[in-house]
Design a protein around this motif. Structure first.
Motif, PDB file in Angstrom:
ATOM      1  N   LEU A   1     -17.516   4.620  -5.538  1.00 10.75           N
ATOM      2  CA  LEU A   1     -16.596   3.496  -5.722  1.00 10.75           C
ATOM      3  C   LEU A   1     -16.136   3.374  -7.171  1.00 10.75           C
ATOM      4  O   LEU A   1     -15.042   2.892  -7.439  1.00 10.75           O
ATOM      5  N   ALA A   2     -16.959   3.810  -8.106  1.00  7.89           N
ATOM      6  CA  ALA A   2     -16.609   3.716  -9.522  1.00  7.89           C
ATOM      7  C   ALA A   2     -15.399   4.588  -9.871  1.00  7.89           C
ATOM      8  O   ALA A   2     -14.727   4.341 -10.865  1.00  7.89           O
ATOM      9  N   GLN A   3     -15.089   5.585  -9.036  1.00  3.07           N
ATOM     10  CA  GLN A   3     -13.968   6.481  -9.310  1.00  3.07           C
ATOM     11  C   GLN A   3     -12.601   5.793  -9.163  1.00  3.07           C
ATOM     12  O   GLN A   3     -11.614   6.258  -9.716  1.00  3.07           O
ATOM     13  N   ILE A   4     -12.545   4.690  -8.415  1.00  4.21           N
ATOM     14  CA  ILE A   4     -11.255   4.030  -8.201  1.00  4.21           C
ATOM     15  C   ILE A   4     -11.032   2.857  -9.151  1.00  4.21           C
ATOM     16  O   ILE A   4     -10.042   2.149  -9.038  1.00  4.21           O
ATOM     17  N   PRO A  31      -7.056  -2.892 -15.464  1.00  6.63           N
ATOM     18  CA  PRO A  31      -7.356  -4.195 -14.867  1.00  6.63           C
ATOM     19  C   PRO A  31      -7.386  -4.054 -13.343  1.00  6.63           C
ATOM     20  O   PRO A  31      -6.415  -3.609 -12.743  1.00  6.63           O
ATOM     21  N   THR A  32      -8.510  -4.395 -12.738  1.00  8.09           N
ATOM     22  CA  THR A  32      -8.721  -4.082 -11.332  1.00  8.09           C
ATOM     23  C   THR A  32      -8.970  -5.309 -10.479  1.00  8.09           C
ATOM     24  O   THR A  32      -9.789  -6.155 -10.833  1.00  8.09           O
ATOM     25  N   GLY A  61      -6.315   3.382  -5.629  1.00  3.35           N
ATOM     26  CA  GLY A  61      -6.959   4.217  -4.619  1.00  3.35           C
ATOM     27  C   GLY A  61      -7.792   3.352  -3.704  1.00  3.35           C
ATOM     28  O   GLY A  61      -7.699   2.129  -3.718  1.00  3.35           O
ATOM     29  N   GLY A  62      -8.615   4.004  -2.936  1.00  4.28           N
ATOM     30  CA  GLY A  62      -9.449   3.277  -2.006  1.00  4.28           C
ATOM     31  C   GLY A  62     -10.749   3.998  -1.751  1.00  4.28           C
ATOM     32  O   GLY A  62     -10.974   5.114  -2.214  1.00  4.28           O
ATOM     33  N   TRP A  63     -11.593   3.320  -1.019  1.00  2.00           N
ATOM     34  CA  TRP A  63     -12.889   3.869  -0.625  1.00  2.00           C
ATOM     35  C   TRP A  63     -13.081   3.505   0.838  1.00  2.00           C
ATOM     36  O   TRP A  63     -12.946   2.340   1.222  1.00  2.00           O
ATOM     37  N   LEU A  64     -13.358   4.502   1.657  1.00  2.00           N
ATOM     38  CA  LEU A  64     -13.560   4.278   3.084  1.00  2.00           C
ATOM     39  C   LEU A  64     -14.857   4.928   3.516  1.00  2.00           C
ATOM     40  O   LEU A  64     -14.954   6.150   3.599  1.00  2.00           O
ATOM     41  N   GLY A  74     -17.760   5.822   2.277  1.00  2.00           N
ATOM     42  CA  GLY A  74     -18.335   6.940   1.550  1.00  2.00           C
ATOM     43  C   GLY A  74     -17.344   7.956   1.019  1.00  2.00           C
ATOM     44  O   GLY A  74     -17.731   8.910   0.360  1.00  2.00           O
ATOM     45  N   ARG A  75     -16.071   7.780   1.295  1.00  2.00           N
ATOM     46  CA  ARG A  75     -15.062   8.745   0.864  1.00  2.00           C
ATOM     47  C   ARG A  75     -14.017   8.051  -0.012  1.00  2.00           C
ATOM     48  O   ARG A  75     -13.502   7.004   0.345  1.00  2.00           O
ATOM     49  N   VAL A  76     -13.703   8.666  -1.150  1.00  2.00           N
ATOM     50  CA  VAL A  76     -12.685   8.128  -2.053  1.00  2.00           C
ATOM     51  C   VAL A  76     -11.314   8.544  -1.535  1.00  2.00           C
ATOM     52  O   VAL A  76     -11.097   9.698  -1.163  1.00  2.00           O
ATOM     53  N   LEU A  77     -10.388   7.579  -1.501  1.00  2.00           N
ATOM     54  CA  LEU A  77      -9.040   7.823  -0.991  1.00  2.00           C
ATOM     55  C   LEU A  77      -8.022   7.739  -2.124  1.00  2.00           C
ATOM     56  O   LEU A  77      -8.163   6.919  -3.019  1.00  2.00           O
TER      57      LEU A  77
END
Length: 174
Positions: free
Chosen positions: A70-73, A77-78, A109-112, A114-117
């Motif tokens: 999750l840190a990858q997305i 400012p988030t 981006g997103g996270w679904l 366990g997978r980064v989108l």
């Protein structure tokens, strides 16, 4: 030494990350407080929540929650949108609200599960049919051959009964 306020924020973000089935990261710059509040209200019926987060706290919460990806997305400012039930409904509600209100928000981006989108993958999720419709399609496709087989058996029995009746009529007349 962390302040009690930051510890509470970390625990709150961690709790949301642990429960989430989907997360969408977006840049909230340019939105007024009223617009963010309106976005939150629009997403609530879809089972989603919007939380403006500090990236360092969110990254620490992701690590503690066991969802380091999750840190990858987290970029700039988030504002994180968390979906807790159906993963498609929050994405649809989010993109529909942005489109209807003409809000120019950059999706990071997103996270679904366990997978980064990427941004494109998040947008493609918004075009998917709802979960109930996908399940109905699968069930329909599984039932179609069974209905065809049942019809074939009924037709064979009907034809056989017609053949027996015709033979009986032939023997009666002879």
């Amino acid at each position: 030494m962390p302040t009690p306020r930051k510890v509470a924020m970390l625990a709150e973000i961690k709790s949301r990350m642990e429960r989430a089935s989907i997360a969408i990261s977006a840049d909230y710059r340019g939105l007024t407080v009223a617009q963010i509040t309106e976005l939150r209200r629009a997403l609530r019926p879809a089972g989603a929540e919007v939380k403006v987060v500090k990236n360092t706290l969110a990254a620490m919460a992701a690590k503690e929650a066991g969802r380091e990806e999750l840190a990858q997305i987290l970029k700039g400012p988030t504002a994180l949108t968390f979906g807790f039930d159906d993963p498609i409904a929050p994405v649809k509600a989010f993109t529909e609200h942005l489109r209807s209100k003409r809000l120019n928000i950059e999706v990071h981006g997103g996270w679904l599960e366990g997978r980064v989108l990427t941004r494109a993958e998040v947008e493609s999720l918004a075009t998917m049919p709802p979960k109930e419709q996908l399940l109905a399609d699968v069930v329909g496709k599984l039932q179609a051959p069974l209905y065809g087989f049942a019809g074939l058996l009924q037709a064979s029995i009907r034809n056989f009964a017609g053949l027996i009746e015709a033979r009986a009529n032939q023997l009666e007349s002879a």
